[in-house]
Design a protein around this motif. Structure first.
Motif, PDB file in Angstrom:
ATOM      1  N   ALA A  48      73.134  -6.794  70.052  1.00  0.00           N
ATOM      2  CA  ALA A  48      73.122  -8.324  70.238  1.00  0.00           C
ATOM      3  C   ALA A  48      71.208  -8.601  69.510  1.00  0.00           C
ATOM      4  CB  ALA A  48      72.817  -8.642  72.082  1.00  0.00           C
ATOM      5  N   PRO A  49      70.741  -9.635  69.162  1.00  0.00           N
ATOM      6  CA  PRO A  49      69.440  -9.648  68.240  1.00  0.00           C
ATOM      7  C   PRO A  49      68.378  -9.267  69.533  1.00  0.00           C
ATOM      8  CG  PRO A  49      70.878 -11.115  68.167  1.00  0.00           C
ATOM      9  CD  PRO A  49      71.689 -10.558  68.765  1.00  0.00           C
ATOM     10  N   HIS A  50      69.076  -9.339  70.932  1.00  0.00           N
ATOM     11  CA  HIS A  50      67.843  -9.335  72.016  1.00  0.00           C
ATOM     12  C   HIS A  50      67.696  -7.451  72.149  1.00  0.00           C
ATOM     13  CE1 HIS A  50      71.272  -9.385  75.092  1.00  0.00           C
ATOM     14  NE2 HIS A  50      70.152  -9.043  74.987  1.00  0.00           N
ATOM     15  N   GLN A  51      68.891  -7.149  71.694  1.00  0.00           N
ATOM     16  CA  GLN A  51      68.777  -5.415  72.488  1.00  0.00           C
ATOM     17  C   GLN A  51      68.491  -4.599  70.967  1.00  0.00           C
ATOM     18  OE1 GLN A  51      72.994  -5.038  73.065  1.00  0.00           O
ATOM     19  NE2 GLN A  51      72.338  -4.837  74.925  1.00  0.00           N
ATOM     20  N   GLU A  52      68.888  -4.891  69.645  1.00  0.00           N
ATOM     21  CA  GLU A  52      68.251  -4.846  68.510  1.00  0.00           C
ATOM     22  C   GLU A  52      66.738  -4.662  68.810  1.00  0.00           C
ATOM     23  OE1 GLU A  52      69.331  -6.136  65.075  1.00  0.00           O
ATOM     24  OE2 GLU A  52      71.774  -4.907  65.515  1.00  0.00           O
ATOM     25  N   LEU A  53      66.046  -5.999  68.867  1.00  0.00           N
ATOM     26  CA  LEU A  53      64.231  -5.569  69.519  1.00  0.00           C
ATOM     27  C   LEU A  53      63.842  -5.533  70.068  1.00  0.00           C
ATOM     28  CD1 LEU A  53      63.958 -10.367  69.309  1.00  0.00           C
ATOM     29  CD2 LEU A  53      63.334  -8.321  67.178  1.00  0.00           C
ATOM     30  N   GLU A  54      64.599  -4.838  71.320  1.00  0.00           N
ATOM     31  CA  GLU A  54      64.265  -4.016  72.646  1.00  0.00           C
ATOM     32  C   GLU A  54      64.224  -2.424  71.600  1.00  0.00           C
ATOM     33  OE1 GLU A  54      62.191  -2.327  75.613  1.00  0.00           O
ATOM     34  OE2 GLU A  54      63.089  -4.773  75.130  1.00  0.00           O
ATOM     35  N   LEU A  55      65.293  -2.132  70.624  1.00  0.00           N
ATOM     36  CA  LEU A  55      65.510  -1.233  70.325  1.00  0.00           C
ATOM     37  C   LEU A  55      63.948  -0.460  69.356  1.00  0.00           C
ATOM     38  CD1 LEU A  55      66.441   1.948  69.754  1.00  0.00           C
ATOM     39  CD2 LEU A  55      68.693   0.838  68.380  1.00  0.00           C
ATOM     40  N   ILE A  56      63.834  -1.514  68.367  1.00  0.00           N
ATOM     41  CA  ILE A  56      62.483  -1.688  67.979  1.00  0.00           C
ATOM     42  C   ILE A  56      61.386  -1.608  68.778  1.00  0.00           C
ATOM     43  CG2 ILE A  56      60.606  -3.148  66.620  1.00  0.00           C
ATOM     44  CD1 ILE A  56      63.794  -4.487  65.040  1.00  0.00           C
ATOM     45  N   ARG A  57      61.238  -2.692  69.732  1.00  0.00           N
ATOM     46  CA  ARG A  57      60.183  -2.128  70.636  1.00  0.00           C
ATOM     47  C   ARG A  57      60.076  -0.381  70.984  1.00  0.00           C
ATOM     48  NH1 ARG A  57      61.101  -6.654  73.533  1.00  0.00           N
ATOM     49  NH2 ARG A  57      60.489  -8.917  72.211  1.00  0.00           N
ATOM     50  N   TYR A  58      61.439  -0.055  71.511  1.00  0.00           N
ATOM     51  CA  TYR A  58      61.504   1.501  72.079  1.00  0.00           C
ATOM     52  C   TYR A  58      60.795   2.406  70.730  1.00  0.00           C
ATOM     53  CZ  TYR A  58      63.011   5.769  73.874  1.00  0.00           C
ATOM     54  OH  TYR A  58      63.193   7.071  74.495  1.00  0.00           O
ATOM     55  N   ILE A  59      61.207   2.087  69.079  1.00  0.00           N
ATOM     56  CA  ILE A  59      61.006   2.642  68.827  1.00  0.00           C
ATOM     57  C   ILE A  59      59.133   2.815  67.897  1.00  0.00           C
ATOM     58  CG2 ILE A  59      61.290   3.571  65.834  1.00  0.00           C
ATOM     59  CD1 ILE A  59      63.929   2.098  65.816  1.00  0.00           C
ATOM     60  N   THR A  60      58.733   1.874  68.262  1.00  0.00           N
ATOM     61  CA  THR A  60      57.361   1.551  67.790  1.00  0.00           C
ATOM     62  C   THR A  60      57.092   2.232  68.813  1.00  0.00           C
ATOM     63  OG1 THR A  60      57.899  -0.583  66.815  1.00  0.00           O
ATOM     64  CG2 THR A  60      55.676  -0.172  68.015  1.00  0.00           C
ATOM     65  N   LYS A  61      56.875   2.222  70.030  1.00  0.00           N
ATOM     66  CA  LYS A  61      56.361   3.223  71.034  1.00  0.00           C
ATOM     67  C   LYS A  61      56.207   4.432  70.654  1.00  0.00           C
ATOM     68  CE  LYS A  61      56.773   3.995  76.161  1.00  0.00           C
ATOM     69  NZ  LYS A  61      57.868   4.135  77.464  1.00  0.00           N
ATOM     70  N   LEU A  62      57.893   5.402  70.566  1.00  0.00           N
ATOM     71  CA  LEU A  62      57.812   6.832  70.338  1.00  0.00           C
ATOM     72  C   LEU A  62      56.777   7.200  68.997  1.00  0.00           C
ATOM     73  CD1 LEU A  62      61.526   7.404  70.802  1.00  0.00           C
ATOM     74  CD2 LEU A  62      59.714   7.599  72.441  1.00  0.00           C
ATOM     75  N   THR A  63      56.533   5.968  68.014  1.00  0.00           N
ATOM     76  CA  THR A  63      56.124   5.921  67.320  1.00  0.00           C
ATOM     77  C   THR A  63      54.736   6.023  67.104  1.00  0.00           C
ATOM     78  OG1 THR A  63      57.281   4.942  65.440  1.00  0.00           O
ATOM     79  CG2 THR A  63      55.266   5.920  64.404  1.00  0.00           C
ATOM     80  N   LYS A  64      54.052   5.219  67.871  1.00  0.00           N
ATOM     81  CA  LYS A  64      52.500   5.381  68.774  1.00  0.00           C
ATOM     82  C   LYS A  64      52.142   6.685  69.461  1.00  0.00           C
ATOM     83  CE  LYS A  64      51.346   0.015  68.130  1.00  0.00           C
ATOM     84  NZ  LYS A  64      51.582  -1.455  69.234  1.00  0.00           N
ATOM     85  N   GLN A  65      53.314   7.695  69.988  1.00  0.00           N
ATOM     86  CA  GLN A  65      53.347   8.530  70.961  1.00  0.00           C
ATOM     87  C   GLN A  65      52.864   9.743  70.223  1.00  0.00           C
ATOM     88  OE1 GLN A  65      56.337   8.020  73.636  1.00  0.00           O
ATOM     89  NE2 GLN A  65      54.687   6.287  74.798  1.00  0.00           N
ATOM     90  N   GLY A  66      53.748   8.917  69.417  1.00  0.00           N
ATOM     91  CA  GLY A  66      53.717  10.364  67.263  1.00  0.00           C
ATOM     92  C   GLY A  66      55.274  11.603  68.005  1.00  0.00           C
ATOM     93  N   LEU A  67      55.599  10.385  67.904  1.00  0.00           N
ATOM     94  CA  LEU A  67      57.303  10.950  67.970  1.00  0.00           C
ATOM     95  C   LEU A  67      58.172  10.327  67.334  1.00  0.00           C
ATOM     96  CD1 LEU A  67      57.258  11.908  71.427  1.00  0.00           C
ATOM     97  CD2 LEU A  67      57.147  13.821  69.260  1.00  0.00           C
ATOM     98  N   PRO A  68      58.330   9.817  65.977  1.00  0.00           N
ATOM     99  CA  PRO A  68      59.026   8.956  65.663  1.00  0.00           C
ATOM    100  C   PRO A  68      60.167   9.651  65.324  1.00  0.00           C
ATOM    101  CG  PRO A  68      57.439   9.841  63.160  1.00  0.00           C
ATOM    102  CD  PRO A  68      56.923  10.557  64.956  1.00  0.00           C
ATOM    103  N   PRO A  69      61.499   8.621  66.148  1.00  0.00           N
ATOM    104  CA  PRO A  69      62.386   8.663  66.170  1.00  0.00           C
ATOM    105  C   PRO A  69      62.977   9.527  64.455  1.00  0.00           C
ATOM    106  CG  PRO A  69      61.707   6.568  66.952  1.00  0.00           C
ATOM    107  CD  PRO A  69      61.236   7.234  66.372  1.00  0.00           C
ATOM    108  N   THR A  70      64.505  10.221  64.841  1.00  0.00           N
ATOM    109  CA  THR A  70      64.579  10.359  63.934  1.00  0.00           C
ATOM    110  C   THR A  70      65.578   9.513  63.307  1.00  0.00           C
ATOM    111  OG1 THR A  70      66.591  12.102  64.521  1.00  0.00           O
ATOM    112  CG2 THR A  70      64.365  12.983  63.787  1.00  0.00           C
TER     113      THR A  70
END
Length: 180
Positions: free
Chosen positions: A58-80
């Motif tokens: 769902a669109p809200h789930q995709e936005l949450e996934l984007i937030r999670y990816i952004t969080k991981l990237t800021k921590q220096g662990l960009p997801p594959t």
């Protein structure tokens, strides 16, 4: 708001019991009478609604996934791509395809950047081990001692070697504490 959505809103605002003359609303908002009639009766729906129902997340789930990816990237662990696929598959309880990940990244290209690692990065990754770093710094320490070099004379270290424990090894050799 699209013209057809404005026409639908106007139809909903009419008095109860008033007869709906779709042609009047269609003319007023410059939309197709048949499309307006079908949308109002629930026979058809907008492309956006149809597309949202066909998406795995769902669109809200995709936005949450984007937030999670952004969080991981800021921590220096960009997801594959594989990690994104696994996260999403867990949410929908079914295995999503590689092409789903590609479509997801393309849908959200304003938030996400997809990058392939270079061959050099892969080579460095394979060569990355504490024992190799330890040998390197022991050799470096021997040369510093042999040539009586001072710390101010040492520069131009490869920035790719800036992992935390490399700093610790170097600090141990110099007898200093580490500050981050």
């Amino acid at each position: 708001m699209a013209a057809i959505d404005k026409a639908l809103a106007a139809i909903e605002l009419r008095e109860l019991g008033d007869k709906v003359v779709y042609q009047q609303y269609a003319n007023k908002y410059s939309v197709s009478r048949s499309a307006l009639s079908r949308r109002h009766r629930g026979v058809s729906r907008s492309r956006a609604d149809y597309t949202a129902d066909k998406q795995s997340l769902a669109p809200h789930q995709e936005l949450e996934l984007i937030r999670y990816i952004t969080k991981l990237t800021k921590q220096g662990l960009p997801p594959t791509r594989e990690m994104i696929r696994n996260f999403s598959s867990e949410v929908v309880h079914q295995q999503l395809s590689e092409s789903w990940v590609t479509r997801f990244i393309n849908r959200h290209e304003i938030h996400l950047i997809s990058k392939w690692t270079t061959a050099m990065d892969r080579t460095r990754h394979l060569a990355d081990s504490e024992s190799k770093y330890r040998l390197y710094f022991e050799l470096l320490h021997q040369k510093i001692t042999q040539y009586h070099l001072e710390a101010r004379d040492i520069y131009n270290m490869d920035e790719k070697l800036s992992r935390g424990w490399v700093r610790v090894l170097w600090a141990e050799k110099l007898g200093k504490s580490v500050c981050y």
